[in-house]
Design an enzyme around this catalytic site. Structure first.
Site, mmCIF file in Angstrom:
data_model
loop_
_atom_site.group_PDB
_atom_site.id
_atom_site.type_symbol
_atom_site.label_atom_id
_atom_site.label_comp_id
_atom_site.label_asym_id
_atom_site.label_seq_id
_atom_site.Cartn_x
_atom_site.Cartn_y
_atom_site.Cartn_z
ATOM 1 N N GLY A 75 0.825 -1.209 0.000
ATOM 2 C CA GLY A 75 0.000 0.000 0.000
ATOM 3 C C GLY A 75 0.856 1.256 0.000
ATOM 4 N N THR A 76 1.950 1.205 0.728
ATOM 5 C CA THR A 76 2.841 2.361 0.795
ATOM 6 C C THR A 76 3.351 2.717 -0.603
ATOM 7 O OG1 THR A 76 3.506 1.761 3.036
ATOM 8 C CG2 THR A 76 5.016 3.194 1.807
ATOM 9 N N ASN A 154 -7.199 4.583 9.224
ATOM 10 C CA ASN A 154 -6.807 3.328 9.868
ATOM 11 C C ASN A 154 -6.885 3.381 11.391
ATOM 12 O OD1 ASN A 154 -4.583 5.044 8.727
ATOM 13 N ND2 ASN A 154 -3.395 3.948 10.258
ATOM 14 N N GLN A 182 -7.861 0.483 3.859
ATOM 15 C CA GLN A 182 -8.693 -0.042 4.952
ATOM 16 C C GLN A 182 -10.097 -0.464 4.530
ATOM 17 O OE1 GLN A 182 -8.079 -1.007 7.916
ATOM 18 N NE2 GLN A 182 -5.982 -0.267 8.078
ATOM 19 N N SER A 202 -3.883 -2.785 -0.432
ATOM 20 C CA SER A 202 -2.796 -3.614 0.106
ATOM 21 C C SER A 202 -3.368 -4.974 0.486
ATOM 22 C CB SER A 202 -2.192 -2.936 1.332
ATOM 23 O OG SER A 202 -1.258 -3.805 1.927
ATOM 24 N N CYS A 328 4.435 2.322 18.139
ATOM 25 C CA CYS A 328 5.310 2.466 19.285
ATOM 26 C C CYS A 328 6.683 2.011 18.822
ATOM 27 C CB CYS A 328 4.771 1.602 20.405
ATOM 28 S SG CYS A 328 5.941 1.187 21.661
#
Ligand SMILES: *Cc1c(COP(=O)(O)O)cnc(C)c1O
Length: 397
Positions: A75-76, A154, A182, A202, A328
């Protein structure tokens, strides 16, 4: 340890389990039919028809023509490629419009473009996560090369009104790209109704493997390749085709289309029950994002006085996978750029978790979550309170 505990997976917006049917469809292309589709001999060349069959299935998922679909690595790449193409085919236009709540695939690409001396407008959102359409319209300039706005967020699931955005872009003669990664399996997708020029997908968000994506390029849209190499994908994307991944993606697209109605209602019902129960039984909780203009599977909730990182750690301990929208990276959670753009305080953003359901989630799994979560929050709040009191004492001393 991972195999001992049952997995309760509530993070389907991050990735999805590969469907057994998808694996079965892919296997022959990893074992027996491992040739190169560009070869002149049958062993390789015969694979072309399987790639084309997959392309037809992906086109069918979004009501496109097969020739309007190219395969990418993710997807990127699809997002980067669409924006890159608009800039490359309109060299005098150096302005790009996107939004402050896009996936990092766009946000970081925008940073890169600024360094290359392009101008980027990041449109703000309102507190419900929605766009001000008039502002979008006013932001379009004669030198705007492309508008890129995601279909579904997302982190919050909030939906942008694509048909309205598309109509504005068409009236101004500016190409419109949407990141629809999504959306498959959650909403009906029809590029003819939407009127978009580019749309990103994606595979790993729809129960196929990671590392394969697609870009819809509306017929007659000028296109400049982003990955340049062999003449694959009719010169629009170099690189030997990942045949097994493409076949798996096709099978997943076919299943997604077939399951859409049932899953949409079942998953929406599970999500609503889960969200309502959390907000009702746990005090000081609030939903993030518009209630209605939202994907049926996603719930983003803030818990007052607790850090998302702590909640996620405690959930992980009892086998539950969830996430805070933000990645994170170093162990400390940066407040989500999406929730920050919605105008929330760092505390509210940092106390938010995302639960995203999928076709494999059951009512029993939701029951388990609803049993585990309230005592976790109570415990963390008590600790936070005790910690603060202790801190206050030590500061006073
Ligand atoms: C997952 C995701 C992406 C990135 O897709 P990859 O295949 O992982 O590169 C882009 N946009 C949205 C909205 C996503 O959810």
């Amino acid at each position: 340890m991972m195999s001992e505990q049952k997995l309760f997976y509530f993070d389907n917006n991050a990735t999805t389990r590969v469907a057994p049917e998808v694996i079965a469809a892919m296997l022959p292309y990893l074992t027996e039919f491992w040739g190169n589709p560009s070869s002149s001999y049958q062993f390789g060349h015969q694979l072309v028809k399987h790639i084309e069959a997959a392309r037809e299935k992906i086109a069918a998922l979004i009501n496109a023509e097969p020739r309007e679909i190219i395969f990418t690595s993710c997807g990127t790449e699809s997002n980067n490629a669409a924006i890159h193409s608009a800039l490359a085919t309109h060299p005098t236009k150096r302005h790009v419009i996107t939004t402050a709540v896009e996936h990092s695939a766009n946000i970081k690409f925008a940073d890169y473009l600024r360094k290359q001396h392009y101008e980027v407008t990041l449109l703000p959102v309102e507190s419900d996560g929605l766009l001000d359409i008039h502002l979008l319209e006013k932001s379009i300039r004669p030198d705007t090369a492309i508008v890129s706005a995601m279909w579904a967020n997302n982190e919050t699931g909030v939906l942008f009104p694509l048909e309205e955005i598309s109509a504005i872009c068409q009236s101004k003669g500016v190409p419109f790209h949407t990141d629809a990664v999504q959306v498959p399996g959650k909403l009906k997708m029809d590029v003819k109704d939407l009127g978009v020029d580019f749309l990103s997908l994606s595979a790993h968000k729809l129960h196929a493997p990671k590392g394969i994506g697609a870009l819809y390029i509306k017929h007659h849209t000028r296109y400049q390749a982003y990955v340049i190499g062999g003449g694959q994908e009719r010169g629009r994307r170099g690189g030997t085709e990942s045949v097994a991944d493409i076949v798996g993606f096709g099978r997943a697209a076919e299943m997604t289309l077939a399951n859409l109605k049932d899953e949409q209602t079942r998953v929406r019902h599970l999500r609503d029950r889960m969200e309502q129960a959390i907000i009702k039984t746990i005090p000081d909780t609030v939903r993030n994002g518009d209630r209605d203009a939202r994907l049926p599977n996603t719930s983003n909730i803030s818990f007052g006085g607790v850090e998302a990182g702590e909640i996620l750690k405690a959930l992980d301990h009892v086998g539950i996978c969830a996430s805070s929208g933000s990645a994170c990276t170093t162990g400390s959670l940066e407040p989500s750029h999406v929730l920050t753009a919605m105008g929330f305080s760092a505390a509210r953003a940092q106390g938010s978790i995302r639960l995203s359901l999928g076709i494999y989630n059951t009512a029993e799994e939701v029951d388990y979550l609803l049993e585990q979560l309230p005592p976790i929050i109570t415990k963390l709040r008590t600790h936070a309170h005790v910690g603060k009191a202790a801190h206050a004492r030590s500061v006073a001393a």
